[in-house]
Structures are given as structure tokens and as C-alpha cells.
Design a protein around this motif. Sequence first.
Motif, PDB file in Angstrom:
ATOM      1  N   GLU A  24       0.546  -1.403  -0.056  1.00  0.00           N
ATOM      2  CA  GLU A  24       0.004  -0.049   0.213  1.00  0.00           C
ATOM      3  C   GLU A  24       0.600   1.060   0.074  1.00  0.00           C
ATOM      4  O   GLU A  24       2.077   1.348   0.762  1.00  0.00           O
ATOM      5  CB  GLU A  24      -0.980   0.080   0.962  1.00  0.00           C
ATOM      6  CG  GLU A  24      -2.143   0.957   1.214  1.00  0.00           C
ATOM      7  CD  GLU A  24      -2.355   1.621   2.742  1.00  0.00           C
ATOM      8  OE1 GLU A  24      -3.446   2.214   3.108  1.00  0.00           O
ATOM      9  OE2 GLU A  24      -2.575   0.227   3.302  1.00  0.00           O
ATOM     10  N   VAL A  25       0.681   1.731  -0.975  1.00  0.00           N
ATOM     11  CA  VAL A  25       1.716   3.068  -1.076  1.00  0.00           C
ATOM     12  C   VAL A  25       0.936   4.143  -0.556  1.00  0.00           C
ATOM     13  O   VAL A  25      -0.224   4.784  -2.200  1.00  0.00           O
ATOM     14  CB  VAL A  25       2.500   3.142  -2.690  1.00  0.00           C
ATOM     15  CG1 VAL A  25       3.541   4.107  -2.621  1.00  0.00           C
ATOM     16  CG2 VAL A  25       3.066   1.535  -2.484  1.00  0.00           C
ATOM     17  N   ARG A  26       1.142   5.508  -0.519  1.00  0.00           N
ATOM     18  CA  ARG A  26       0.762   6.788  -0.540  1.00  0.00           C
ATOM     19  C   ARG A  26       2.040   7.816  -1.715  1.00  0.00           C
ATOM     20  O   ARG A  26       2.532   7.740  -1.013  1.00  0.00           O
ATOM     21  CB  ARG A  26       0.341   7.750   0.772  1.00  0.00           C
ATOM     22  CG  ARG A  26       0.141   8.891   0.579  1.00  0.00           C
ATOM     23  CD  ARG A  26      -0.568   8.945   1.458  1.00  0.00           C
ATOM     24  NE  ARG A  26      -1.229   8.385   2.586  1.00  0.00           N
ATOM     25  CZ  ARG A  26      -1.823   8.767   3.675  1.00  0.00           C
ATOM     26  NH1 ARG A  26      -0.809   8.834   4.438  1.00  0.00           N
ATOM     27  NH2 ARG A  26      -2.586   8.006   4.910  1.00  0.00           N
ATOM     28  N   THR A  27       1.899   7.887  -2.792  1.00  0.00           N
ATOM     29  CA  THR A  27       2.543   9.120  -3.004  1.00  0.00           C
ATOM     30  C   THR A  27       2.396  10.468  -2.765  1.00  0.00           C
ATOM     31  O   THR A  27       1.318  10.973  -2.533  1.00  0.00           O
ATOM     32  CB  THR A  27       2.795   9.106  -4.473  1.00  0.00           C
ATOM     33  OG1 THR A  27       1.758   9.115  -5.296  1.00  0.00           O
ATOM     34  CG2 THR A  27       2.813   7.151  -5.241  1.00  0.00           C
ATOM     35  N   TRP A  28       3.720  11.076  -3.157  1.00  0.00           N
ATOM     36  CA  TRP A  28       3.237  12.712  -2.460  1.00  0.00           C
ATOM     37  C   TRP A  28       4.507  13.493  -3.733  1.00  0.00           C
ATOM     38  O   TRP A  28       4.773  12.829  -4.013  1.00  0.00           O
ATOM     39  CB  TRP A  28       3.146  12.842  -1.615  1.00  0.00           C
ATOM     40  CG  TRP A  28       3.725  14.479  -0.924  1.00  0.00           C
ATOM     41  CD1 TRP A  28       2.756  15.646  -0.767  1.00  0.00           C
ATOM     42  CD2 TRP A  28       5.041  15.423  -0.894  1.00  0.00           C
ATOM     43  NE1 TRP A  28       3.072  17.084  -0.312  1.00  0.00           N
ATOM     44  CE2 TRP A  28       4.146  16.766  -0.555  1.00  0.00           C
ATOM     45  CE3 TRP A  28       6.612  15.146  -1.703  1.00  0.00           C
ATOM     46  CZ2 TRP A  28       5.315  17.763  -0.767  1.00  0.00           C
ATOM     47  CZ3 TRP A  28       6.957  16.562  -1.028  1.00  0.00           C
ATOM     48  CH2 TRP A  28       7.350  17.927  -1.192  1.00  0.00           C
ATOM     49  N   ARG A  29       4.285  13.988  -4.112  1.00  0.00           N
ATOM     50  CA  ARG A  29       5.390  14.967  -4.861  1.00  0.00           C
ATOM     51  C   ARG A  29       4.714  17.124  -4.798  1.00  0.00           C
ATOM     52  O   ARG A  29       4.065  17.084  -4.380  1.00  0.00           O
ATOM     53  CB  ARG A  29       5.462  15.345  -6.913  1.00  0.00           C
ATOM     54  CG  ARG A  29       3.921  15.897  -6.929  1.00  0.00           C
ATOM     55  CD  ARG A  29       3.779  15.642  -8.543  1.00  0.00           C
ATOM     56  NE  ARG A  29       4.524  14.169  -9.749  1.00  0.00           N
ATOM     57  CZ  ARG A  29       5.191  14.193 -10.365  1.00  0.00           C
ATOM     58  NH1 ARG A  29       5.538  15.316 -10.667  1.00  0.00           N
ATOM     59  NH2 ARG A  29       4.886  12.158 -10.951  1.00  0.00           N
ATOM     60  N   ARG A  30       6.003  17.628  -4.563  1.00  0.00           N
ATOM     61  CA  ARG A  30       5.522  18.999  -4.526  1.00  0.00           C
ATOM     62  C   ARG A  30       4.377  19.639  -5.548  1.00  0.00           C
ATOM     63  O   ARG A  30       4.543  19.286  -6.670  1.00  0.00           O
ATOM     64  CB  ARG A  30       6.713  19.114  -4.915  1.00  0.00           C
ATOM     65  CG  ARG A  30       7.837  19.714  -3.467  1.00  0.00           C
ATOM     66  CD  ARG A  30       9.203  20.839  -4.218  1.00  0.00           C
ATOM     67  NE  ARG A  30      10.182  20.253  -3.520  1.00  0.00           N
ATOM     68  CZ  ARG A  30      11.690  20.305  -3.091  1.00  0.00           C
ATOM     69  NH1 ARG A  30      11.296  21.834  -3.153  1.00  0.00           N
ATOM     70  NH2 ARG A  30      12.396  20.077  -2.211  1.00  0.00           N
ATOM     71  N   GLY A  31       3.657  20.712  -5.122  1.00  0.00           N
ATOM     72  CA  GLY A  31       2.530  21.044  -6.293  1.00  0.00           C
ATOM     73  C   GLY A  31       1.823  20.332  -6.183  1.00  0.00           C
ATOM     74  O   GLY A  31       0.466  21.001  -6.885  1.00  0.00           O
ATOM     75  N   SER A  32       1.565  19.056  -5.097  1.00  0.00           N
ATOM     76  CA  SER A  32       0.137  17.781  -5.331  1.00  0.00           C
ATOM     77  C   SER A  32      -0.741  18.989  -4.515  1.00  0.00           C
ATOM     78  O   SER A  32      -2.430  18.727  -4.649  1.00  0.00           O
ATOM     79  CB  SER A  32       0.992  17.162  -4.411  1.00  0.00           C
ATOM     80  OG  SER A  32       0.954  17.071  -3.662  1.00  0.00           O
ATOM     81  N   GLY A  33      -0.653  20.009  -3.803  1.00  0.00           N
ATOM     82  CA  GLY A  33      -1.861  20.024  -3.129  1.00  0.00           C
ATOM     83  C   GLY A  33      -1.863  19.600  -1.849  1.00  0.00           C
ATOM     84  O   GLY A  33      -3.075  19.820  -0.592  1.00  0.00           O
ATOM     85  N   VAL A  34      -0.961  18.903  -1.364  1.00  0.00           N
ATOM     86  CA  VAL A  34      -1.582  17.543  -0.641  1.00  0.00           C
ATOM     87  C   VAL A  34       0.238  17.985   0.288  1.00  0.00           C
ATOM     88  O   VAL A  34       0.955  18.508   0.454  1.00  0.00           O
ATOM     89  CB  VAL A  34      -1.487  16.531  -0.175  1.00  0.00           C
ATOM     90  CG1 VAL A  34      -1.202  15.819   0.833  1.00  0.00           C
ATOM     91  CG2 VAL A  34      -2.154  16.061  -1.006  1.00  0.00           C
ATOM     92  N   THR A  35       0.045  18.936   2.000  1.00  0.00           N
ATOM     93  CA  THR A  35       1.049  18.961   2.777  1.00  0.00           C
ATOM     94  C   THR A  35       1.737  17.668   3.422  1.00  0.00           C
ATOM     95  O   THR A  35       1.474  16.604   2.655  1.00  0.00           O
ATOM     96  CB  THR A  35       0.962  19.243   4.217  1.00  0.00           C
ATOM     97  OG1 THR A  35      -0.399  18.290   4.852  1.00  0.00           O
ATOM     98  CG2 THR A  35       0.122  20.725   3.986  1.00  0.00           C
ATOM     99  N   ALA A  36       3.269  17.729   3.034  1.00  0.00           N
ATOM    100  CA  ALA A  36       4.128  16.512   3.431  1.00  0.00           C
ATOM    101  C   ALA A  36       4.179  15.525   4.449  1.00  0.00           C
ATOM    102  O   ALA A  36       4.099  14.804   4.677  1.00  0.00           O
ATOM    103  CB  ALA A  36       5.686  16.809   3.360  1.00  0.00           C
ATOM    104  N   ALA A  37       3.363  16.506   5.568  1.00  0.00           N
ATOM    105  CA  ALA A  37       3.124  15.955   6.856  1.00  0.00           C
ATOM    106  C   ALA A  37       1.605  15.342   6.630  1.00  0.00           C
ATOM    107  O   ALA A  37       1.329  14.072   7.067  1.00  0.00           O
ATOM    108  CB  ALA A  37       2.227  17.518   7.937  1.00  0.00           C
TER     109      ALA A  37
END
Length: 392
Positions: A24-37
Amino acid sequence: MIAFLGQGRMGAPMARRLVAAGHEVRTWRRGSGVTAAAAVDGAGLVITMLSDPAAVREVVTAALPGLRPGATVVEMSTIGPEAVRELRALLPAEVGLVDAPVLGSVGPAASGTLTVLAGGDVSGCRDVLSVFGPVRELGPLGAGAAMKIAVMSALVPVQVLLAETFAYAGAHGVDRDTLVGVLADTPLGMAAERLRAPSAQTRYSLTHATKDLELAAWEGASMSAAARTRLQEARAAGLGERDVTTVVEHVAGPAAGSGGPARRAVPLNLPAIPATNGMYSHAVRAGDTLYVSGQAAFDERGNIVGEGSMTAQAEHVFQVVARILADQGATFDDVAFIRTYLTDMDDRVAYGQVRRKYITGTPPASTTVEVSKLFMPGLLLEVDLIVALPSR
């Protein structure tokens, strides 16, 4: 659940490998609108695959409020052992840290054939790391990061050397394909074949190759320093986002027959010193002259170092200058001119005591002036320099 921070050329295919393996993976990139926290909230494993030490510090700092006790951060970017130690100090004690940079580019990232260079306790993430390729367990925290920089200190300069070899051959009527055929019977054969024609796909960007050699800077590393200068020139010429093999085109430019492209001003911003505000470079090299911007005592977060203490601020400034000089193969003996701005001339004795620790040979040309204030409240001095670099 795994949180994967960074979805660039390497991060995206690596995250897909994890999903294909059933994680189960949750990905994140800058500018996605979701905070890193928010991205790391509830994750037992947090993987970072980012561009450089500054990006890792920024993203991990932003993620801190979401990290749960008992989680492990697996740092897979190429940032060097010093940045790994800084990251360990930044993270709470109850959060684990493994450094696991990889050897390989976009193709191996997609096929799961990267080589993972791991430092630290990988017992809780070994199976996850093996999804990316064979895992080399190299020792304590920082060992993987150090190994990655050591390997790139050999691989990247070889590509620059071959680019210069091709340029020499072209200037003297030697057919490139024939040259590659001859080199095929030597240890340089595989590297020469890869450089036969620059890659249209960016597998390993010239900017990242330059960054890796900047991280590898140490006094005495003359060959990698020369390669780094070549790459910095190519980056300044606008080739940074192209594949590193593009250095062949850069070196074989109009002036290749006379030793390579004409010298131009090359901006230098080392990952090992606090980032600029984007309006200036810490130093600029023009030929064999280095112009060092005014250096002051603040850290990567913009906080004053040694507030109220001339001795502490001067120590910080000269340590930063020493890193800039070492990056270009120079020492304080190569300083031709130094200019110092003090907010209180009464502090010149304390400043002079620190300066004499670093400038021990023939004194350079020098100017010291008192100013009413500097660009940041609390700063007591600023120092800029002109340096005559050793010949390459």
C-alpha cells in the motif's frame, strides 16, 4: 503503509514497483496540494527520493508533524554522508533512519534492477528495499551515502574524460565509431559505447551529475574537480536538464579543437552551504578567477549563527569560505583580495584573531570598513573575496 515522497524521473517508477509488489503506497510530489505532513501521516515507512540535500531537509522538516513514533525514514536520494548526519539530528529519536541511495537510472528503476547501497539498520525495511533490486548492506548509518558518492566520483569524471577524448579525436580526423571500437577492447569500452551518441532521453541529468561531484568535493580531488568544472560550464550553458551524455556535445563545441568551449562565468552554489535567495550565487568562476559573494553567519533556515559573538560569526564565515575554496581546489593561500564589513570597528580585534587562524601565509590585499547595518539584523560582519585559482 508506505509514504513515497518524490515522484520525479526515479521516484515515479520506484513507487510503481512497490505497488506492483503488493504494498500500500501513498505518493507525494511538490505542488500536489497535499502537505508532506499529511502524506506521511500513519505511514510506518517513509521513503524520500528527492533532488539534493536542500530538498530533503525542506521536505522532511515539513513532514515532521506527521511522522509517527516508531516510523522509519528511508532516505534514497543522493545527498552524501554529511547530509545524512544532519537528517538524523533533525528527526526525533523515536523515528528510525536508513540511508539507501541507488546505483542505476530510469530503466533499472522501472525493471527493479537498481543496486541499493544501504547504511544503518535495514532489518525493518530489507524486503521493501529488495523490490528495487539487490541490497548491499554496507555498515552504519551514512555508509550507503558515502559509498554512492565514492562510486560517482569515479563514474562521472570518466564520462567527462571520454567527452574530451572524443573532442580530441574529432579535431584530429579520428572517426568516433572507430575510436569506440578500439576502446571496446579496453576497460573503458562500455562507457565509450554509452557516450557514442548523447541520449535523447534524460536518464541521469547533467544537473544531478554536477550535484553529485559537488557533494564529492574534497581538497586534493583534482580529477573530479576538473570534471566538475566542465559540468558546471555545461549546466551554465543551459544543458542541465539533458542527459549527462550531452557533455560530449558541449566539449565538442566550436572551440573543441583548441581545448574545449570558451570560458564563461560559471555560477557556483554548493549543497554543503546555506542556499541563496535565488538573486545571487555564492561564488562565480571566470576563467581562473573566483569571485566569492559576501558571506555572513546564517544557517540554511536563515537563522543567525553565533548571535552577539564576533568570534562565533567569524568562525562560521571562514568555515563556509573554506568549503567554497576547497570545491575549486583552492586554499586561503590563493586569496588575492579580501574585504570585510563590520557593524562595529571595535570588534576588529576579535575578528582578526579568527582571520589569522585561516589566513596564515602572505597576507592578501585587504579592505575593512565599518557599516551602520548589514542585510539581516544581528549580523556583525560580512566578507567577500577574490581568489586566484590554481591552474587546472
